[in-house]
Write an enzyme that holds these catalytic residues in place. Structure first.
Site, PDB file in Angstrom:
ATOM      1  N   THR A 557       0.803  -1.214   0.000  1.00 56.27           N
ATOM      2  CA  THR A 557       0.000   0.000   0.000  1.00 56.27           C
ATOM      3  C   THR A 557       0.835   1.261   0.000  1.00 56.27           C
ATOM      4  O   THR A 557       0.307   2.349   0.092  1.00 56.27           O
ATOM      5  CB  THR A 557      -0.909   0.025   1.239  1.00 56.27           C
ATOM      6  OG1 THR A 557      -0.081  -0.009   2.416  1.00 56.27           O
ATOM      7  CG2 THR A 557      -1.836  -1.153   1.244  1.00 56.27           C
ATOM      8  N   ALA A 706      -8.195  -3.398   4.837  1.00 58.34           N
ATOM      9  CA  ALA A 706      -6.870  -2.930   4.402  1.00 58.34           C
ATOM     10  C   ALA A 706      -6.735  -2.998   2.885  1.00 58.34           C
ATOM     11  O   ALA A 706      -7.496  -3.671   2.197  1.00 58.34           O
ATOM     12  CB  ALA A 706      -5.774  -3.770   5.062  1.00 58.34           C
ATOM     13  N   CYS A 707      -5.741  -2.275   2.380  1.00 62.99           N
ATOM     14  CA  CYS A 707      -5.393  -2.359   0.952  1.00 62.99           C
ATOM     15  C   CYS A 707      -4.655  -3.683   0.695  1.00 62.99           C
ATOM     16  O   CYS A 707      -3.896  -4.121   1.559  1.00 62.99           O
ATOM     17  CB  CYS A 707      -4.471  -1.204   0.558  1.00 62.99           C
ATOM     18  SG  CYS A 707      -5.179   0.440   0.768  1.00 62.99           S
ATOM     19  N   PRO A 708      -4.838  -4.357  -0.444  1.00 63.37           N
ATOM     20  CA  PRO A 708      -5.703  -3.938  -1.549  1.00 63.37           C
ATOM     21  C   PRO A 708      -7.122  -4.481  -1.471  1.00 63.37           C
ATOM     22  O   PRO A 708      -7.868  -4.371  -2.420  1.00 63.37           O
ATOM     23  CB  PRO A 708      -4.970  -4.521  -2.755  1.00 63.37           C
ATOM     24  CG  PRO A 708      -4.398  -5.801  -2.245  1.00 63.37           C
ATOM     25  CD  PRO A 708      -4.007  -5.535  -0.814  1.00 63.37           C
TER      26      PRO A 708
END
Length: 768
Positions: A557, A706-708
């Site tokens: 990220t 959270a990413c992604p």
């Protein structure tokens, strides 16, 4: 030396009007982007900072033009000037307020940024040996310059399905970039008549392919006709819906070789009756001068070594050719201005930029070589290094590029330092080219070089680390390189030293480097990769989890707004490569069959979970999610349920080896069917949320995701909507709001608003 289109001033003024509307909030950033990118104006990783890419056909620029570029760079306070692998110049970190000033000043000396990006005719590559080497059939530069002038004068050169790259070589034996260009041109002579061998559809980007031969001999008069036909053919048949499949080679993949060639020939034939399309190269207005400064003498060993390394007597024309190295292709406006002023004394046919991101000087008389050495040595350039070190080539990577994953410029420094400290005789292998790309794209041409690296993501447990796929041209010099495996970024400098050391120890047994690679190079690489295969955990050695040149722990990220999607596919590819590696290992004598089969089932179960927004933390969660999201949904046959349960409970799998193979094949086939919205062709409607019955907004709360994964969930929500519908998502502050909106824009959707609410954000998206 190319002619500026008559429409350029109007185009610059229109772009300025859009900038003003954008600053007043009357149009969106996406609306401005659709015009500024074809004008060669790219937004960089840091918001509000832009790069201007200046067209220099075949790297040709005059000292007067170069001085203007330097003056413009100083005026707009750019951070640095960059020589690209496509023989262009870039001004970096320019304010949007200064863009128009720069474009107008460049226009005064016949330079333009138009076509520096977007779906346009890009800068033409020309083998820089053209005009100075008697191996040429004839000098391609006059043809490249005139072809550039004619193509950029046509408005449809800026609105194609995707970019179109053209490359010229000097002969068939040394053909290089022409073989992997959208339109590749090789000079040939037939019965005393000049012409070109023509290739169509080559590329070294994703799903690379060499070009398809469409003309054995194209007379000179048909050169513009052939290029215009390629453009018309592309406009008619290129994929405008999916930019990832919008290059010419995908037309060949879709229709087959002969059918696609016929589509091209049909367009060519339509143009044969128009005499206005006949091509004739114009003489370039070159002036060669003897400098007013007196030649100096230099009898030092340092000068003699530099002369041996970096200069060569021309076999066409008088004088010497000199290579001036620039680390990463970067320099300052001040240094470039001094260079231009020094070179003006030699005339206007003295500079070419090379795909190695260096500057080539030509037509330098031998008695002036000491002057050249003294001048550039005084600028602090790395003139006393072996050629191999100064030819290390990388893209800009994640430090400025929004698509970057790794930091290849930092890796170049690490390799340089390691090789400098080694005892290897690098002067005996000046021809070796090492190219490093920071992601799976091929800006640095990692798939078209002697030894290539492309950035990717590795993972040990829950911790990603920077890694690179290793590429080698195992089938010959004029063939595409093939991936040989991957390695942690930290180990690459030592790997390169080991590999070059092995080649040097056996060099005398082979005709050249390519003969070595074809005979045993691939095996050498794979054996070395095994040596570095065991990446320690984060707790055991944190150094592996830092990229070269940064003090921050590597993260999916941390690489800007376009990285969500790239990180997503890297996660999938990691399990896919594991499946293939374990399947191959099963063929070896003495293989631990049970461990390998369990690894295959686990990777197959985990591989596509990310597409459903799942983020399992334990083995049980992997199997639970796979059963619920893929088996129960009908995406994967219920016949595999018992196999998954056996794997979960560590039961013997060897009696079920054929079923393990079938599971792996089913998951890989499902991945191949996945579209850009992460939907599968075999997916029943029940696995997707029902589409709203009205165009009212759909709301999703992705706080805490959270990413992604937040981007994956956003894509899945968008896939349930119709074009024009509205999606509102809630995102955490920090990385989620920094990454997801940009990735959504990259998919073509419109971000209507981002609103801060307490410690989170509401993002309003209109589906494309």
């Amino acid at each position: 030396m190319y002619r500026i289109p008559n429409s350029l001033l109007t185009d610059i003024q229109y772009n300025q009007s859009l900038i003003e509307k954008y600053e007043r909030g009357e149009i969106s950033g996406a609306q401005l982007k659709s015009n500024r990118v074809p004008m060669g104006i790219y937004e960089q990783r840091q918001d509000g900072h832009y790069m201007l890419r200046i067209r220099c056909t075949g790297g040709l620029i005059t000292p007067v033009q170069l001085r203007k570029v330097a003056e413009v760079g100083a005026k707009v306070k750019c951070s640095h000037i960059h020589i690209t692998t496509r023989q262009e110049l870039q001004l970096h970190n320019v304010s949007i307020a200064d863009v128009t000033t720069a474009l107008l000043l460049l226009k005064e000396v016949g330079l333009s940024t138009q076509g520096g990006g977007g779906n346009t005719i890009r800068n033409m590559l020309v083998n820089e040996q053209g005009g100075i080497n008697d191996r040429q059939v004839f000098d391609p530069y006059p043809y490249a310059i005139e072809l550039t002038s004619r193509l950029i004068a046509e408005k449809d050169s800026w609105t194609m399905p995707r970019k179109l790259k053209i490359a010229f070589d000097i002969n068939e034996q040394d053909a290089y970039f022409s073989l992997v260009a959208d339109l590749g041109l090789i000079p040939v002579v037939k019965d005393g008549e000049r012409g070109f061998k023509v290739y169509l559809g080559g590329s070294v980007a994703s799903n690379p392919h060499k070009g398809w031969l469409v003309f054995d001999f194209l007379p000179i008069k048909d050169l513009f006709r052939a290029a215009k036909a390629a453009k018309n053919f592309f406009n008619l048949n290129g994929n405008r819906k999916n930019r990832h499949k919008a290059r010419i080679r995908y037309i060949f993949y879709k229709n087959g070789d002969e059918a696609t060639k016929q589509l091209y020939y049909d367009e060519f034939k339509k143009l044969t009756g128009d005499p206005s399309l006949d091509f004739e190269a114009v003489s370039l207005p070159f002036v060669h001068k003897t400098p007013e400064q007196a030649p100096i003498q230099d009898t030092t060993e340092e000068f003699a070594l530099w002369k041996a390394r970096y200069t060569q007597q021309q076999t066409v024309g008088e004088g010497y050719v000199v290579v001036i190295p620039f680390l990463h292709g970067n320099t300052s406006p001040e240094l470039l201005k001094k260079t231009a002023e020094f070179l003006e004394d030699f005339g206007n046919d003295v500079i070419r930029f090379t795909p190695r991101q260096n500057m080539q000087l030509r037509n330098i008389r031998e008695n002036y070589l000491p002057n050249v050495y003294k001048f550039f040595k005084g600028l602090g350039l790395h003139l006393d290094q072996p050629v191999l070190l100064n030819n290390l080539t990388s893209c800009t990577g994640a430090d400025t590029c929004r698509l970057g994953i790794c930091l290849p410029k930092g890796l170049v420094k690490g390799i340089r330092r390691r090789l400098e400290e080694s005892c290897l005789d690098l002067d005996s292998i000046p021809e070796i080219r090492i190219n490093i790309n920071g992601c799976s794209n091929s800006c640095a041409q990692n798939a078209w070089t002697d030894l290539g690296f492309s950035g990717r993501i590795g993972r040990v447990g829950d911790h990603p680390y920077p890694a690179y796929t290793v590429w080698a041209r195992v089938n010959g010099k004029q063939e595409l390189a093939k991936p040989q495996g991957y390695i942690a970024a930290k180990d690459i400098p030592q790997f390169v030293e080991n590999y070059l050391g092995i080649y040097l120890s056996e060099k005398n047994s082979y005709v050249d480097y390519d003969a070595f690679v074809q005979a045993k190079g691939a095996e050498v690489i794979k054996q070395l990769l095994l040596k570095y295969d065991n990446v320690p955990s984060f707790d055991d050695d944190k150094n592996y989890y830092y990229d070269w040149g940064t003090e921050e722990v590597f993260s999916l990220t941390s690489h800007g707004q376009a990285e969500c999607s790239a990180g997503l596919f890297d996660i999938i590819e990691l399990d896919l490569s594991t499946i293939k590696e374990k399947q191959k290992a099963l063929e070896s004598d003495g293989a631990d069959v049970e461990i390998l089969l369990h690894d295959i089932v686990f990777s197959a179960s985990r591989m596509l979970l990310v597409t459903r927004g799942a983020d399992p933390r334990t083995d049980d969660e992997v199997y639970d999610n796979f059963e619920n999201l893929f088996i129960e949904s009908g995406l994967v046959s219920k016949d595999f349920f018992t196999l998954i349960e056996k794997a979960r409970h560590h039961d013997l799998l060897s009696p079920n080896k054929s079923q393990v193979d079938a599971l792996a094949a089913a998951v890989i086939a499902l991945y191949a069917s996945m579209d850009d919205s992460l939907q599968f062709k075999a997916a029943p409607e029940s696995i997707s949320e029902p589409a709203p019955t009205a165009t009212t907004s759909l709301q999703k709360d992705f706080r805490g995701v959270a990413c992604p994964m937040n981007f994956v969930k956003t894509k899945m929500a968008l896939s349930t909507l119709a074009s024009g519908d509205i999606l509102e998502i809630l995102l955490d502050d920090g990385q989620p709001i920094n990454n997801v909106p940009g990735s959504v824009r990259g998919e073509g959707h419109q971000v209507l608003a981002t609103e801060k609410i307490d410690n989170y954000w509401k993002v309003t998206i209109k589906k494309k």
